[in-house]
Motif scaffolding. Structure first.
Motif, PDB file in Angstrom:
ATOM      1  N   TYR A 166      42.131  -0.340 -17.635  1.00 51.77           N
ATOM      2  CA  TYR A 166      42.906  -0.596 -16.403  1.00 51.77           C
ATOM      3  C   TYR A 166      43.966  -1.668 -16.654  1.00 51.77           C
ATOM      4  O   TYR A 166      45.129  -1.521 -16.267  1.00 51.77           O
ATOM      5  CB  TYR A 166      41.935  -1.040 -15.295  1.00 51.77           C
ATOM      6  N   GLU A 167      43.548  -2.738 -17.308  1.00 54.72           N
ATOM      7  CA  GLU A 167      44.482  -3.841 -17.589  1.00 54.72           C
ATOM      8  C   GLU A 167      45.617  -3.365 -18.505  1.00 54.72           C
ATOM      9  O   GLU A 167      46.779  -3.679 -18.282  1.00 54.72           O
ATOM     10  CB  GLU A 167      43.737  -5.013 -18.254  1.00 54.72           C
ATOM     11  N   VAL A 168      45.263  -2.580 -19.530  1.00 52.05           N
ATOM     12  CA  VAL A 168      46.286  -2.088 -20.471  1.00 52.05           C
ATOM     13  C   VAL A 168      47.257  -1.159 -19.746  1.00 52.05           C
ATOM     14  O   VAL A 168      48.484  -1.241 -19.902  1.00 52.05           O
ATOM     15  CB  VAL A 168      45.615  -1.374 -21.678  1.00 52.05           C
ATOM     16  N   LEU A 169      46.703  -0.255 -18.903  1.00 45.62           N
ATOM     17  CA  LEU A 169      47.562   0.686 -18.162  1.00 45.62           C
ATOM     18  C   LEU A 169      48.518  -0.036 -17.222  1.00 45.62           C
ATOM     19  O   LEU A 169      49.605   0.455 -16.915  1.00 45.62           O
ATOM     20  CB  LEU A 169      46.691   1.673 -17.365  1.00 45.62           C
ATOM     21  N   ASN A 170      48.102  -1.210 -16.756  1.00 44.47           N
ATOM     22  CA  ASN A 170      48.961  -1.980 -15.853  1.00 44.47           C
ATOM     23  C   ASN A 170      49.893  -2.939 -16.615  1.00 44.47           C
ATOM     24  O   ASN A 170      50.509  -3.807 -16.007  1.00 44.47           O
ATOM     25  CB  ASN A 170      48.116  -2.780 -14.868  1.00 44.47           C
ATOM     26  N   GLY A 171      49.889  -2.802 -17.927  1.00 42.29           N
ATOM     27  CA  GLY A 171      50.823  -3.598 -18.723  1.00 42.29           C
ATOM     28  C   GLY A 171      50.271  -4.931 -19.189  1.00 42.29           C
ATOM     29  O   GLY A 171      50.994  -5.696 -19.830  1.00 42.29           O
ATOM     30  N   TYR A 172      49.013  -5.224 -18.892  1.00 41.72           N
ATOM     31  CA  TYR A 172      48.408  -6.497 -19.353  1.00 41.72           C
ATOM     32  C   TYR A 172      47.701  -6.234 -20.691  1.00 41.72           C
ATOM     33  O   TYR A 172      46.482  -6.133 -20.767  1.00 41.72           O
ATOM     34  CB  TYR A 172      47.403  -7.010 -18.310  1.00 41.72           C
ATOM     35  N   TYR A 173      48.534  -6.093 -21.715  1.00 42.50           N
ATOM     36  CA  TYR A 173      47.977  -5.669 -23.013  1.00 42.50           C
ATOM     37  C   TYR A 173      47.059  -6.723 -23.617  1.00 42.50           C
ATOM     38  O   TYR A 173      45.990  -6.400 -24.146  1.00 42.50           O
ATOM     39  CB  TYR A 173      49.123  -5.338 -23.986  1.00 42.50           C
ATOM     40  N   ILE A 174      47.481  -7.964 -23.570  1.00 38.93           N
ATOM     41  CA  ILE A 174      46.656  -9.034 -24.189  1.00 38.93           C
ATOM     42  C   ILE A 174      45.334  -9.182 -23.445  1.00 38.93           C
ATOM     43  O   ILE A 174      44.256  -9.207 -24.040  1.00 38.93           O
ATOM     44  CB  ILE A 174      47.431 -10.369 -24.218  1.00 38.93           C
ATOM     45  N   THR A 175      45.428  -9.250 -22.095  1.00 37.39           N
ATOM     46  CA  THR A 175      44.207  -9.397 -21.292  1.00 37.39           C
ATOM     47  C   THR A 175      43.284  -8.208 -21.530  1.00 37.39           C
ATOM     48  O   THR A 175      42.074  -8.365 -21.750  1.00 37.39           O
ATOM     49  CB  THR A 175      44.549  -9.485 -19.792  1.00 37.39           C
ATOM     50  N   GLY A 176      43.847  -7.018 -21.479  1.00 32.19           N
ATOM     51  CA  GLY A 176      43.063  -5.794 -21.653  1.00 32.19           C
ATOM     52  C   GLY A 176      42.384  -5.755 -23.001  1.00 32.19           C
ATOM     53  O   GLY A 176      41.180  -5.484 -23.097  1.00 32.19           O
ATOM     54  N   TYR A 177      43.138  -6.074 -24.034  1.00 30.71           N
ATOM     55  CA  TYR A 177      42.561  -5.971 -25.374  1.00 30.71           C
ATOM     56  C   TYR A 177      41.539  -7.088 -25.630  1.00 30.71           C
ATOM     57  O   TYR A 177      40.386  -6.811 -25.967  1.00 30.71           O
ATOM     58  CB  TYR A 177      43.651  -5.997 -26.453  1.00 30.71           C
ATOM     59  N   LEU A 178      41.991  -8.333 -25.405  1.00 28.51           N
ATOM     60  CA  LEU A 178      41.103  -9.458 -25.766  1.00 28.51           C
ATOM     61  C   LEU A 178      39.860  -9.519 -24.887  1.00 28.51           C
ATOM     62  O   LEU A 178      38.752  -9.704 -25.376  1.00 28.51           O
ATOM     63  CB  LEU A 178      41.864 -10.780 -25.696  1.00 28.51           C
ATOM     64  N   LEU A 179      40.055  -9.357 -23.572  1.00 27.72           N
ATOM     65  CA  LEU A 179      38.900  -9.497 -22.662  1.00 27.72           C
ATOM     66  C   LEU A 179      38.065  -8.222 -22.652  1.00 27.72           C
ATOM     67  O   LEU A 179      36.835  -8.263 -22.733  1.00 27.72           O
ATOM     68  CB  LEU A 179      39.408  -9.837 -21.257  1.00 27.72           C
ATOM     69  N   ALA A 202      38.152  -5.376 -24.885  1.00 23.38           N
ATOM     70  CA  ALA A 202      37.574  -5.005 -26.186  1.00 23.38           C
ATOM     71  C   ALA A 202      36.639  -6.091 -26.717  1.00 23.38           C
ATOM     72  O   ALA A 202      35.612  -5.782 -27.320  1.00 23.38           O
ATOM     73  CB  ALA A 202      38.686  -4.741 -27.186  1.00 23.38           C
ATOM     74  N   GLY A 203      37.004  -7.343 -26.461  1.00 26.14           N
ATOM     75  CA  GLY A 203      36.166  -8.461 -26.928  1.00 26.14           C
ATOM     76  C   GLY A 203      34.782  -8.397 -26.321  1.00 26.14           C
ATOM     77  O   GLY A 203      33.772  -8.482 -27.026  1.00 26.14           O
ATOM     78  N   THR A 204      34.737  -8.223 -24.998  1.00 23.13           N
ATOM     79  CA  THR A 204      33.435  -8.169 -24.314  1.00 23.13           C
ATOM     80  C   THR A 204      32.689  -6.899 -24.700  1.00 23.13           C
ATOM     81  O   THR A 204      31.482  -6.906 -24.924  1.00 23.13           O
ATOM     82  CB  THR A 204      33.622  -8.230 -22.785  1.00 23.13           C
ATOM     83  N   LEU A 205      33.463  -5.784 -24.776  1.00 18.56           N
ATOM     84  CA  LEU A 205      32.823  -4.498 -25.091  1.00 18.56           C
ATOM     85  C   LEU A 205      32.140  -4.538 -26.461  1.00 18.56           C
ATOM     86  O   LEU A 205      31.039  -4.016 -26.625  1.00 18.56           O
ATOM     87  CB  LEU A 205      33.876  -3.382 -25.070  1.00 18.56           C
ATOM     88  N   SER A 206      32.789  -5.174 -27.428  1.00 19.15           N
ATOM     89  CA  SER A 206      32.188  -5.208 -28.767  1.00 19.15           C
ATOM     90  C   SER A 206      30.841  -5.922 -28.737  1.00 19.15           C
ATOM     91  O   SER A 206      29.902  -5.515 -29.423  1.00 19.15           O
ATOM     92  CB  SER A 206      33.128  -5.889 -29.768  1.00 19.15           C
ATOM     93  N   ALA A 207      30.758  -6.978 -27.911  1.00 22.47           N
ATOM     94  CA  ALA A 207      29.490  -7.714 -27.818  1.00 22.47           C
ATOM     95  C   ALA A 207      28.413  -6.861 -27.159  1.00 22.47           C
ATOM     96  O   ALA A 207      27.288  -6.750 -27.667  1.00 22.47           O
ATOM     97  CB  ALA A 207      29.689  -9.008 -27.044  1.00 22.47           C
ATOM     98  N   THR A 208      28.751  -6.211 -26.032  1.00 24.32           N
ATOM     99  CA  THR A 208      27.732  -5.432 -25.305  1.00 24.32           C
ATOM    100  C   THR A 208      27.386  -4.147 -26.060  1.00 24.32           C
ATOM    101  O   THR A 208      26.234  -3.736 -26.099  1.00 24.32           O
ATOM    102  CB  THR A 208      28.215  -5.068 -23.886  1.00 24.32           C
ATOM    103  N   TYR A 209      28.397  -3.539 -26.694  1.00 22.88           N
ATOM    104  CA  TYR A 209      28.179  -2.264 -27.400  1.00 22.88           C
ATOM    105  C   TYR A 209      27.277  -2.458 -28.623  1.00 22.88           C
ATOM    106  O   TYR A 209      26.254  -1.789 -28.767  1.00 22.88           O
ATOM    107  CB  TYR A 209      29.540  -1.710 -27.811  1.00 22.88           C
ATOM    108  N   PHE A 210      27.651  -3.405 -29.487  1.00 22.76           N
ATOM    109  CA  PHE A 210      26.865  -3.588 -30.714  1.00 22.76           C
ATOM    110  C   PHE A 210      25.524  -4.283 -30.442  1.00 22.76           C
ATOM    111  O   PHE A 210      24.557  -4.053 -31.159  1.00 22.76           O
ATOM    112  CB  PHE A 210      27.682  -4.342 -31.770  1.00 22.76           C
ATOM    113  N   GLY A 211      25.496  -5.082 -29.385  1.00 25.82           N
ATOM    114  CA  GLY A 211      24.222  -5.698 -28.985  1.00 25.82           C
ATOM    115  C   GLY A 211      23.226  -4.616 -28.581  1.00 25.82           C
ATOM    116  O   GLY A 211      22.028  -4.736 -28.828  1.00 25.82           O
ATOM    117  N   GLY A 212      23.744  -3.536 -27.970  1.00 20.88           N
ATOM    118  CA  GLY A 212      22.894  -2.424 -27.535  1.00 20.88           C
ATOM    119  C   GLY A 212      22.186  -1.753 -28.700  1.00 20.88           C
ATOM    120  O   GLY A 212      21.051  -1.288 -28.559  1.00 20.88           O
ATOM    121  N   PHE A 213      22.822  -1.714 -29.863  1.00 23.95           N
ATOM    122  CA  PHE A 213      22.209  -1.098 -31.056  1.00 23.95           C
ATOM    123  C   PHE A 213      20.900  -1.788 -31.407  1.00 23.95           C
ATOM    124  O   PHE A 213      19.863  -1.143 -31.535  1.00 23.95           O
ATOM    125  CB  PHE A 213      23.165  -1.213 -32.257  1.00 23.95           C
ATOM    126  N   SER A 214      20.984  -3.121 -31.578  1.00 22.79           N
ATOM    127  CA  SER A 214      19.777  -3.837 -32.008  1.00 22.79           C
ATOM    128  C   SER A 214      18.718  -3.822 -30.919  1.00 22.79           C
ATOM    129  O   SER A 214      17.520  -3.752 -31.194  1.00 22.79           O
ATOM    130  CB  SER A 214      20.107  -5.265 -32.434  1.00 22.79           C
TER     131      SER A 214
END
Lengths: 289, 271
Positions: free
Chosen positions: B216-229, B231-243
């Motif tokens: 949503y943030e990326v589509l609205n032009g907030y590329y930095i917010t969208g990517y850092l917040l 993708a950053g959060t997603l990587s933690a929750t996604y890979f945490g789910g594996f273990s």
């Protein structure tokens, strides 16, 4: 001092009231348990049966030796020092007990007590046999107190001619060199570096991973704040939220860098002390065991 | 006290025995050690060690009990005593959760005891050990051998119950790690596979929400917010789910084995 008082009180309260007859056979049994490393049972044995210590000096020394060494192996060094220090000069365990008492005190960071024990011993007629060991121990204790002058005085006696000591003697000289060449890092410089580039202070303090993590966190929050500021203006709730978060992390990072230098100092000192303690511990164990 | 019955007089054991029966197991163990120290015959030595083992078992110090048994002078024991020794050894390892060591002791026993019928006394323990190691076939064979020590009709009833218990449909169905590893690529699915439906659903929703926020943030032009917040959060929750899903899988398998083993214990140890 207060601690020692309570240890003495503990020992008197728990052991002395249980006075009963004890035989040489009991002491032999205690030695048997001790040599079988059944330390819990040695303690239990003397907990239920303790001699009238005034009766037989030889028996008393044997028991103090067994209890002292048992507590040493159980890593109860304060109690170990208490019993070992009571062994009389006439005992066959006297030399060993002196060095182990000093080691106990050294590990308890009571360096002056350890020094006193060894210095008193060095004035006795028994000490000449262990002059090299005494030099290593006293030099190590001087280094633990960061008294380089005293260390140099004792180090002059090093002969490097005996397998038991030469390694420790070299190690102590290395530590002496490291300590005198060491330039302590400044907390103020670390704080200043982190204020200019977030995380740089932690890198300066030797914590490279933490420094990079701090840089990425503060940098990411700053980038998000900048993006929202440029698109929505300063008064937008997102700009305020991320700006506040960024400020908190930025200030926290400066404070963390200052603390990192203090941690670094402690780690450096702990590492050097560990090497010194090892250097004074190994020859004693090698010689007496 | 179940240890090495003998017709000998145990006057030297009196003090230790009285402490044992008074429930003072630590001091009793010490006094038995004194008997060992003063012992003149191998019999006294072995008996005192067996009794020390009982003391440590009473104090729940099964590792010490196992270590104590290593001191037994095996060559002085008769066949019955040898089996009793192995019974204690298997039991102590079992109670100490050292199941592979217990299995080693079982194999050693059959090697050292010429008359294998004497080993029947340890069959129940063997079943429990094999079950813990998920060696169902061997467990079933040991259980059937145990049933054969009974007479009819109890034996037939027991055999029927064992066949039913160890039938393929009744064995614990363990979740496969390989399946969970594949499913874990979709957040929450591996949790659900392990049987944790609620946690799996929450994980799925959380990951979807974070992903949606980032997009949503990326589509609205907030590329930095969208990517850092995002993708950053997603990587933690996604890979945490594996273990987390792997941990849940192990937990579920452990529970299923536990339920099955308890059922076997109940069946075999029923009066």
């Amino acid at each position: 001092m207060k601690k020692s008082f309570f240890i003495v009180l503990f020992c008197k309260l728990f052991f002395l009231p249980c006075v009963s007859q004890i035989t040489r056979n009991d002491v032999d049994f205690a030695f048997y348990l001790f040599e079988g490393r059944k330390f819990d049972e040695v303690i239990l044995l003397f907990n239920q049966k303790m001699p009238d210590l005034k009766e037989n000096a030889s028996l008393k020394d044997s028991i103090n030796y067994i209890l002292g060494m048992t507590h040493y192996y159980r890593k109860e060094l304060d109690k170990s020092a208490y019993y070992l220090s009571k062994i009389s000069k006439t005992s066959v365990f006297y030399d060993k007990s002196v060095f182990f008492t000093a080691l106990d005190y050294a590990h308890l960071s009571e360096y002056t007590m350890a020094q006193t024990v060894l210095e008193n011993y060095s004035t006795t007629k028994f000490s000449s046999k262990y002059d090299q060991l005494l030099a290593v121990e006293l030099a190590g204790l001087a280094l633990l107190k960061r008294d380089f002058e005293l260390f140099d005085r004792h180090a002059k006696k090093f002969k490097f001619d005996q397998y038991y000591y030469s390694n420790s003697q070299n190690q102590l000289l290395d530590v002496r060199k490291t300590l005198s060449n060491h330039r302590p890092k400044s907390p103020a410089v670390a704080g200043l570096l982190s204020a200019v580039v977030p995380g740089a202070g932690k890198v300066y303090a030797g914590q490279i991973g933490e420094g990079i993590a701090a840089f990425l966190t503060v940098g990411s929050l700053a980038a998000i704040t900048a993006e929202n500021w440029s698109k929505n203006g300063l008064s937008n709730w997102k700009t305020i939220t991320f700006g506040t978060l960024c400020s908190i992390f930025y200030i926290g990072n400066i404070y963390g860098s200052v603390a990192s230098v203090k941690v670094y100092r402690n780690q450096f000192n702990d590492k050097q002390n560990h090497i010194i303690l090892l250097s004074i511990h190994l020859p004693v164990r090698a010689l007496f065991e | 006290m179940p240890c090495l019955s003998s017709a000998q007089e145990f006057s030297t054991f009196d003090r230790a025995d009285s402490l044992y029966f008074a429930g003072d197991f630590a001091r009793a163990a010490l006094e038995y050690e004194r008997v060992i120290f003063e012992s003149e015959t191998p019999d006294d030595f072995n008996i005192a060690i067996f009794r020390r083992v009982q003391c440590f078992k009473q104090m729940q110090q099964f590792d010490k009990a196992s270590a104590e048994l290593q001191r037994i002078r095996l060559f002085t024991l008769n066949p019955d005593q040898t089996v009793e020794f192995y019974y204690e050894r298997i039991l102590c390892h079992y109670l100490n959760s050292a199941f592979n060591a217990a299995l080693g002791a079982v194999e050693e026993m059959y090697f050292n005891v010429a008359d294998s019928s004497l080993c029947n006394a340890t069959l129940i323990l063997q079943v429990l050990v094999y079950n813990e190691l998920q060696q169902w076939d061997q467990a079933k064979q040991a259980a059937l051998a145990y049933a054969r020590t009974f007479s009819s009709p109890e034996r037939e009833n027991m055999e029927a119950a064992i066949h039913e218990l160890y039938a393929k449909k009744n064995l614990p169905r363990l979740k496969k790690k390989s399946v969970a590893q594949v499913l874990a690529f979709v957040p929450g699915l591996a949790h659900m596979y392990a049987g944790y439906w609620l946690e799996g659903s929450v994980s799925l929703l959380l990951n979807a929400a974070v992903l949606a926020f980032g997009v949503y943030e990326v589509l609205n032009g907030y590329y930095i917010t969208g990517y850092l917040l995002g993708a950053g959060t997603l990587s933690a929750t996604y890979f945490g789910g594996f273990s987390r899903s792997y941990h849940l899988l192990q937990k579920r398998n452990y529970e299923r084995i536990r339920v099955f083993n308890n059922q076997v214990k109940k069946e075999l140890l029923a009066p």
